[in-house]
Design an enzyme around this catalytic site. Structure first.
Site, PDB file in Angstrom:
ATOM      1  CB  CYS A  50      -0.984  -0.008   1.160  1.00  0.00           C
ATOM      2  SG  CYS A  50      -0.230   0.031   2.802  1.00  0.00           S
ATOM      3  CG  HIS A  57      -4.446  -0.341   3.641  1.00  0.00           C
ATOM      4  ND1 HIS A  57      -3.654  -1.225   2.941  1.00  0.00           N
ATOM      5  CD2 HIS A  57      -5.371   0.119   2.776  1.00  0.00           C
ATOM      6  CE1 HIS A  57      -4.105  -1.307   1.688  1.00  0.00           C
ATOM      7  NE2 HIS A  57      -5.143  -0.500   1.570  1.00  0.00           N
ATOM      8  CG  HIS A  82      -6.600   0.245  -1.726  1.00  0.00           C
ATOM      9  ND1 HIS A  82      -6.591  -0.873  -0.940  1.00  0.00           N
ATOM     10  CD2 HIS A  82      -7.800   0.245  -2.367  1.00  0.00           C
ATOM     11  CE1 HIS A  82      -7.734  -1.521  -1.076  1.00  0.00           C
ATOM     12  NE2 HIS A  82      -8.480  -0.860  -1.939  1.00  0.00           N
TER      13      HIS A  82
END
Length: 189
Positions: free
Chosen positions: A92, A144, A161
């Protein structure tokens, strides 16, 4: 001589195990996250509902944001790769770092560090190009990150992402998993 080599190999394996563990925690996935707030000896569990969002986004996107989004879109379908930050695979924060770097903007490598870059913004203020941060490792810490891609007319926020299971994709903040894991947004542009 052999005992020194064996010690080196064991130390290297241990170090690699620690490194892999940190990276998994950094961009891993897990179950729901619930924000807790202590209030006079009671703990109140709160899960924000971002599905009915009153967005203040006016629909205007600057040229630099368009460039960032275009570059992020180039990587759609790229597989997830632990520690990856190239077109052969991304995690990510590797994706966000690469996309912003390609546009002359430096971001820290780890999602937890990126969460402190720029200006913290309220969810109603989110615009394309902003960074969204999530707690996916079963705690309330950043693990994340994604880049806001679009804001639909109904206020739905979509972000690009690197997913551990599907690689680089576009997801919606309306999805139950992401809605519950959402922590905050940062504007770095």
């Amino acid at each position: 001589m052999n005992s020194g080599k064996l010690y080196y190999q064991k130390t290297l394996k241990y170090f690699m195990f620690l490194l892999v563990s940190l990276m998994i925690i950094s961009c891993g996935s897990s179950k729901n996250v619930v924000k807790s707030k202590a209030s006079s000896n009671k703990i109140i569990a709160k899960s924000e509902n971002l599905r009915k969002l009153d967005s203040k986004f006016d629909g205007k996107i600057s040229g630099s944001v368009k460039d960032i989004l275009h570059d992020a879109e180039k990587y759609l379908g790229t597989p997830y790769k632990f520690g990856g930050n190239s077109s052969s695979g991304f995690d990510c924060s590797g994706l966000t770092t690469k996309v912003f770097d390609d546009n002359g903007l430096k971001l820290p490598r780890r999602s937890a560090d990126q969460a402190n870059a720029g200006k913290n913004i309220d969810v109603e203020e989110i615009k394309p190009g902003d960074l969204l941060f999530f707690a996916t490792a079963g705690r309330s810490k950043v693990s994340h990150v994604g880049i806001v891609h679009t804001i639909e007319n109904n206020g739905e926020i979509k972000f690009i992402h690197a997913s551990t299971s599907k690689g680089v994709i576009i997801s919606s903040l309306n999805e139950k998993y992401w809605n519950k894991a959402y922590l905050h947004a940062q504007r770095v542009l």
